[in-house]
Design a protein around this motif. Structure first.
Motif, PDB file in Angstrom:
ATOM      1  N   LYS A  12     -15.255 -12.851  20.021  1.00  7.41           N
ATOM      2  CA  LYS A  12     -15.387 -12.104  18.766  1.00  7.41           C
ATOM      3  C   LYS A  12     -14.105 -11.314  18.484  1.00  7.41           C
ATOM      4  CE  LYS A  12     -19.843 -13.065  18.705  1.00  7.41           C
ATOM      5  NZ  LYS A  12     -20.376 -14.043  17.782  1.00  7.41           N
ATOM      6  N   PRO A  13     -13.216 -11.854  17.659  1.00  8.41           N
ATOM      7  CA  PRO A  13     -12.012 -11.086  17.321  1.00  8.41           C
ATOM      8  C   PRO A  13     -12.391  -9.883  16.464  1.00  8.41           C
ATOM      9  CG  PRO A  13     -11.931 -13.319  16.404  1.00  8.41           C
ATOM     10  CD  PRO A  13     -13.287 -13.148  16.980  1.00  8.41           C
ATOM     11  N   PHE A  14     -11.981  -8.704  16.900  1.00  3.15           N
ATOM     12  CA  PHE A  14     -12.348  -7.507  16.142  1.00  3.15           C
ATOM     13  C   PHE A  14     -11.131  -6.687  15.734  1.00  3.15           C
ATOM     14  CE2 PHE A  14     -11.566  -3.882  19.030  1.00  3.15           C
ATOM     15  CZ  PHE A  14     -11.193  -4.579  20.174  1.00  3.15           C
ATOM     16  N   PHE A  15      -9.959  -7.029  16.279  1.00  9.41           N
ATOM     17  CA  PHE A  15      -8.774  -6.194  16.064  1.00  9.41           C
ATOM     18  C   PHE A  15      -7.548  -7.086  16.092  1.00  9.41           C
ATOM     19  CE2 PHE A  15      -5.231  -3.553  17.448  1.00  9.41           C
ATOM     20  CZ  PHE A  15      -5.430  -2.360  16.784  1.00  9.41           C
ATOM     21  N   LEU A  16      -6.606  -6.798  15.205  1.00 12.70           N
ATOM     22  CA  LEU A  16      -5.350  -7.551  15.218  1.00 12.70           C
ATOM     23  C   LEU A  16      -4.202  -6.599  14.911  1.00 12.70           C
ATOM     24  CD1 LEU A  16      -4.420 -10.972  13.938  1.00 12.70           C
ATOM     25  CD2 LEU A  16      -3.255  -9.096  12.866  1.00 12.70           C
ATOM     26  N   THR A  17      -3.170  -6.663  15.711  1.00 13.48           N
ATOM     27  CA  THR A  17      -1.952  -5.904  15.394  1.00 13.48           C
ATOM     28  C   THR A  17      -1.009  -6.818  14.622  1.00 13.48           C
ATOM     29  OG1 THR A  17      -2.079  -4.427  17.287  1.00 13.48           O
ATOM     30  CG2 THR A  17       0.102  -4.775  16.354  1.00 13.48           C
ATOM     31  N   GLN A  44     -10.528 -15.616   4.675  1.00 13.72           N
ATOM     32  CA  GLN A  44     -11.302 -16.863   4.855  1.00 13.72           C
ATOM     33  C   GLN A  44     -12.227 -16.737   6.066  1.00 13.72           C
ATOM     34  OE1 GLN A  44      -8.178 -19.766   5.109  1.00 13.72           O
ATOM     35  NE2 GLN A  44      -7.670 -19.500   2.945  1.00 13.72           N
ATOM     36  N   TRP A  45     -11.709 -16.137   7.124  1.00 17.10           N
ATOM     37  CA  TRP A  45     -12.475 -15.967   8.362  1.00 17.10           C
ATOM     38  C   TRP A  45     -13.771 -15.203   8.102  1.00 17.10           C
ATOM     39  CZ3 TRP A  45     -13.103 -17.409  13.234  1.00 17.10           C
ATOM     40  CH2 TRP A  45     -13.656 -16.534  14.164  1.00 17.10           C
ATOM     41  N   GLY A  59     -18.123  -6.728  10.167  1.00 10.95           N
ATOM     42  CA  GLY A  59     -17.622  -7.514  11.297  1.00 10.95           C
ATOM     43  C   GLY A  59     -16.260  -8.135  11.044  1.00 10.95           C
ATOM     44  N   GLU A  60     -15.615  -7.779   9.919  1.00 12.49           N
ATOM     45  CA  GLU A  60     -14.275  -8.346   9.697  1.00 12.49           C
ATOM     46  C   GLU A  60     -13.283  -7.703  10.670  1.00 12.49           C
ATOM     47  OE1 GLU A  60     -13.264  -7.621   5.597  1.00 12.49           O
ATOM     48  OE2 GLU A  60     -12.907  -5.495   5.907  1.00 12.49           O
TER      49      GLU A  60
END
Ligand code: PLP
Length: 555
Positions: free
Chosen positions: A244-249, A272-273, A323-324
């Motif tokens: 579950k990707p929850f964070f992106l730098t 899109q995700w 949940g984005e």
């Protein structure tokens, strides 16, 4: 030390400090001491009787200065700068004088209120969308932290709790044991993302939080920046593995090369995700504020490039999905350049892309003339920070906090206590003014362009790998067809560049740092220091060229 002694000592210390700055070029840029040098010259325990200031001060020149690497030297071309300025030093002095652990508004209202105002000023100056302002449509705002590493950890904690709150049943709707099971299961699937070139602080934050970390591959083909397709590939991997990707730098200026991730493409891919995710509850207050608010800075920052459709008005509350992925922009060093319109216009996807993201961080102490530490973190919705980081004890309670009338910054950060960092930022913004800051940024960029131009004139000796960008050029020596003793061109280029790096640093006249890009050993040359003038860059270039030409002859 009584008041009179302090008066005299402080005045003499200011003179001493100014003398240090005026003679800074007399020192070797990098300290020449050996490890353990200080233990040999200091007593093994603290004195029983207090000593006079005169005695203490004498040790600064004889014992401390030799062990300093002079970050303020105009011949410091390493890492990124850490520029001190006189107004900022005065800010530190007053901050020390007014010191307190100002965690609540009531602990010193000026500490809280100045910080909010200064960070709003700065957000406007950087051209951030209005959603990052304390008075913006989404209850955003800024807070000063010590470092970018603290900022990314803080943002990641909030992002984790946001994700869990949005994707799990509410705690009261299932029995406690079941909720605990669901929570632990979901936590075990969480993954934070960053590009392979992004700073190690994102991975470290994931490690501290006990969540997984996945790197989005980068390559020289895209200038070491994160691209949309590469991100899409990693998201598909996550999906296949049930992660579950929850964070992106998203990096605005990576450490090695100052690469800027494709902000527009990141926005598109993540839209899109989350296309099928449920819409997060519409916040009536935010919607009303959206209708009432204008842009952050009144300019057309939101107009270049394209970005995702549901954030078509960059200064309005974006439509959020449950949940984005929380996108955090790490602009630790290069973010300062956004005080110039040309840097804002150069962001891939445009400044409007930031409208879809959740947090943005830059260090005033890296490139905006403010002493370490001054890391500015903005969020588009401060309630996620407060939800994750509020801790209540009776002793913190007071009528203002209980009444919800004020900001208590202890709930926006990991530590409880906090110092008066905004004072120095305020002094710098006022003393330099926008034009002074822009001139300083442009000076560093222009010096780097000059340096890169000289390298290009010597194509038989040097090859530029990246830049010049944000006052950073990354280059190496060429290896030609290889050496007589059988090394191929790549091996020889690495050997030569490593020697060049070691020899120019050993001279003590300048200091540069190195990196390795796709197996190529390279030198990073940064020209953003406050005291650096073109003559310093030219002298450094001549030292580099002279050394490189000698190495060429010898290899
Ligand atoms: N992000 C980037 C791009 C950096 O270059 C650095 C340090 O150089 C950091 C984050 C970490 O900075 P800090 O020392 O403020 O934690």
């Amino acid at each position: 030390m009584d008041s009179q002694e302090f008066r005299e000592a402080a005045k003499a210390s200011i003179d001493h400090i100014v003398d240090y700055y005026e003679n800074i070029e007399s020192h070797s840029v990098v300290s020449q001491v050996e490890p353990g040098y200080l233990r040999q010259v200091l007593p093994s325990s603290a004195p029983q009787d207090g000593e006079s200031w005169d005695l203490i001060r004498r040790d600064i020149d004889t014992k401390i200065v030799p062990g300093l690497t002079h970050w303020q030297s105009p011949n410091f071309f390493a890492f990124f700068p850490c520029p001190a300025t006189y107004p900022s030093i005065l800010g530190e002095l007053y901050s020390a004088a007014f010191t307190g652990a100002c965690f609540n508004w009531i602990c010193s209202p000026a500490v809280t209120e100045l910080e909010t105002i200064v960070l709003d000023w700065l957000a406007q100056l950087l051209g951030l969308p209005a959603t990052y302002l304390s008075s913006g449509p989404t209850r955003g705002g800024g807070v000063m932290q010590g470092t970018a590493s603290e900022a990314v950890l803080t943002a990641m904690v909030a992002a984790r709790d946001k994700y869990l709150a949005e994707t799990l049943p509410s705690p009261g709707s299932v029995d406690e044991e079941e909720y605990e099971e669901l929570l632990m299961h979901q936590r075990s699937k969480l993954v934070a993302l960053g590009s392979a070139a992004c700073h190690s602080s994102t991975k470290k934050a994931a490690k501290i939080l006990g969540v997984r970390y996945l790197a989005v591959p980068t390559s020289s083909k895209a200038g070491f920046a994160m691209t949309g397709p590469a991100l899409q590939g990693v998201l598909q991997t996550c999906k296949a593995k049930g992660l579950k990707p929850f964070f992106l730098t998203a990096a605005l200026g990576t450490t090695d090369t100052c690469a800027v991730d494709d902000m527009g493409a990141i926005g598109h891919v993540l839209e899109q995700w989350s296309a099928d995710f449920p819409v997060a509850a519409v916040d009536a207050a935010a919607a009303a504020a959206t209708a009432a608010n204008g842009t952050a800075n009144g300019t057309a920052n939101g107009t270049n490039g394209d970005s995702n459709a549901r954030n078509s008005d960059v200064n309005s509350a974006p439509i959020r999905k449950k949940g984005e992925v929380w996108v955090h922009v790490d602009a630790a060093y290069a973010g300062s350049a956004l005080v110039t319109p040309e840097a804002q216009q150069a962001i891939p996807g445009g400044m409007r892309a930031f409208g879809a993201f959740y947090s943005f961080n830059m260090n005033m102490h890296k490139w905006l003339l403010t002493n370490f530490d001054a890391s500015c973190l903005w969020v588009t919705d401060r309630r996620w920070l407060e939800a994750a980081l509020s801790a209540e004890l009776h002793v913190y309670r007071n009528a203002y906090s209980d009444g919800g009338l004020v900001t208590d910054y202890r709930n926006w950060q990991i530590p409880l206590g906090r110092r008066f960092r905004s004072l120095k930022a305020w002094f710098v913004l006022r003393n330099y003014g926008v034009k002074g800051l822009q001139a300083y940024i442009r000076g560093g960029v222009a010096r780097c362009e000059a340096f890169a131009g000289w390298l290009r004139e010597k194509e038989d000796v040097f090859e530029i790998l990246t830049g010049p960008v944000y006052a950073l050029t990354v280059f190496r020596m060429v290896g030609g067809g290889g050496s007589k003793d059988g090394k191929d061109g790549e091996e020889l280029a690495n050997e030569r560049t490593k020697r060049l790096y070691e020899e120019v640093n050993a001279s003590g006249r300048i200091w540069v740092t190195s990196t390795v890009l796709e197996g190529k050993f390279a030198i990073r040359f940064m020209t953003a220091n406050r005291l650096t003038e073109e003559s310093h860059v030219r002298a450094a270039y001549e030292l580099i060229l002279e050394t490189a030409e000698r190495i060429m002859k010898e290899t």
